[in-house]
Write an enzyme that holds these catalytic residues in place. Sequence first.
Site, PDB file in Angstrom:
ATOM      1  CE  LYS B  99      -2.889   2.845   2.929  1.00  0.00           C
ATOM      2  NZ  LYS B  99      -3.736   2.983   4.122  1.00  0.00           N
ATOM      3  N   GLY B 160      -8.424   8.742   9.877  1.00  0.00           N
ATOM      4  CA  GLY B 160      -8.705   8.811  11.312  1.00  0.00           C
ATOM      5  C   GLY B 160      -9.808   9.771  11.694  1.00  0.00           C
ATOM      6  CB  ALA B 186      -8.732   7.214   4.915  1.00  0.00           C
ATOM      7  N   GLY B 187     -11.530   7.292   6.492  1.00  0.00           N
ATOM      8  CA  GLY B 187     -12.708   8.129   6.688  1.00  0.00           C
ATOM      9  C   GLY B 187     -13.923   7.418   7.240  1.00  0.00           C
ATOM     10  CG  ASN B 208      -6.024   1.173  11.924  1.00  0.00           C
ATOM     11  OD1 ASN B 208      -4.849   0.984  11.685  1.00  0.00           O
ATOM     12  ND2 ASN B 208      -6.483   0.938  13.145  1.00  0.00           N
ATOM     13  CB  THR B 209      -9.447   5.271  13.287  1.00  0.00           C
ATOM     14  OG1 THR B 209      -8.162   5.532  12.725  1.00  0.00           O
ATOM     15  CG2 THR B 209      -9.551   5.992  14.622  1.00  0.00           C
TER      16      THR B 209
END
Lengths: 71, 256
Positions: B99, B160, B186-187, B208-209
Site C-alpha cells: 500500500k 482517522g 480512510a474516513g 483502521n480507526t
Amino acid sequence: MDVRDVELIINGESARYDGLRTVSDLVAALGLEPKKLAVELNRAIVPKSAYGATPLSNGDTLEIVHFVGGG
Amino acid sequence: MSASLVIAGREFRSRLIIGTGKYKTYEENARAAEAAGAEMVTVAVRRVNLTDRDKPMLVDFLDPKKYVYLPNTAGCFTADDAIRTLRLAREAGGWSLVKLEVLADQKTLYPEMEETLKAAKLLIKDGFEVMVYCSDDPVYARKLEDAGCAAIMPLGSLIGSGLGILNPVNIRLIVEQSKVPVIVDAGVGTASDAAVAMELGCDGVLMNTAIAEAKDPILMASAMKHAVIAGREAYLAGRMAKKRYADPSSPLAGLI
C-alpha cells in the site's frame, strides 16, 4: 578472518560492537530473528541470503526494521 | 460478477481490509481481525526496538500465513521515503503487494498526489504491485490506474477522522471509470459509512480507526463485516428508484 571492534550506527544510535565481522554476526549478537526483519547497510538493502557474506566496517550506518501495527 | 475480490491476481473472499494500528493490544487486534473476517491487514515498517526486545511482536498475534500483510508507507511525505520503506518491506516480508501512501502534511494527512504518482510509477517499474491511497480526484485516479496500480484507494474523508464518505459523487465516478478494484481507504466512522462505500460500487473498504477506537472494537469489527456484505449485496441487487411522493405497497383494488 579479521575479528575486531566496530563502531556502528544502528537505527540512529551509535555503539561499539566486539568481534563482529558480518551482518549475520550482528543480527545474532542483537538476538534478532532474521526471518522477521530487513536490514539496510549504508542505504542499500542487504538481502537475507547475503547476511553472512556482507562484512561490517567501522562507521557503517544500518537500519534494521520490521513490521509493526499500522493503518 | 465475481463473488470474490481479485487484486493483482490474488483472490480474497473478504472485501474488508483492516489496519493494525491504535489497538490497545495486538491480542485485541487479532480478535478484531477474526471478527471482521479480514484476510488482509495493513502493517507499518518501523525500526526494531533494540533496547527493549521483549516487546510483543505483531507477527506473533497476526500470523502472516493466515493474513496477507499489506505493508504501508504511513508517515512518508516524499516519493523517495515511500520507495525506500517499501523496498525494506519487500525484503522483510518477501512479497511485493504493497500500500503506497505519500502524505502532504501532518494536519490533514491528505495524499500528496504528485509524489504519489511519481512513487507509483517507480515502484511498478521495480516489480511492486501497488495499491494506492489517493485523493478522490477521478483524474488522478485514472492516471494511477494508467500507471499500472493494482487497486485505487481513494479516501472517504481524512485518515482517522471518521467523517464517512464526504464526496460520494467522486467515489462513484472513480468506480465507473476504473477497471482495477476501487477500495475506499480512510474516513469510515461507522457501519453505515462502509455500507455507503459498497453501495456506490466500491470493491472493498479499508479501515483502521473506526474499529480500533470503537468502545468495543470486536463488536464493531463484526458490524463492519456485515456492513460491507450488506452494502455489496445492495449494490448488486440494484436499489429502487427514488421518488418524490408515496407509492402504496398494498393494492388499491378491493378496499372496503
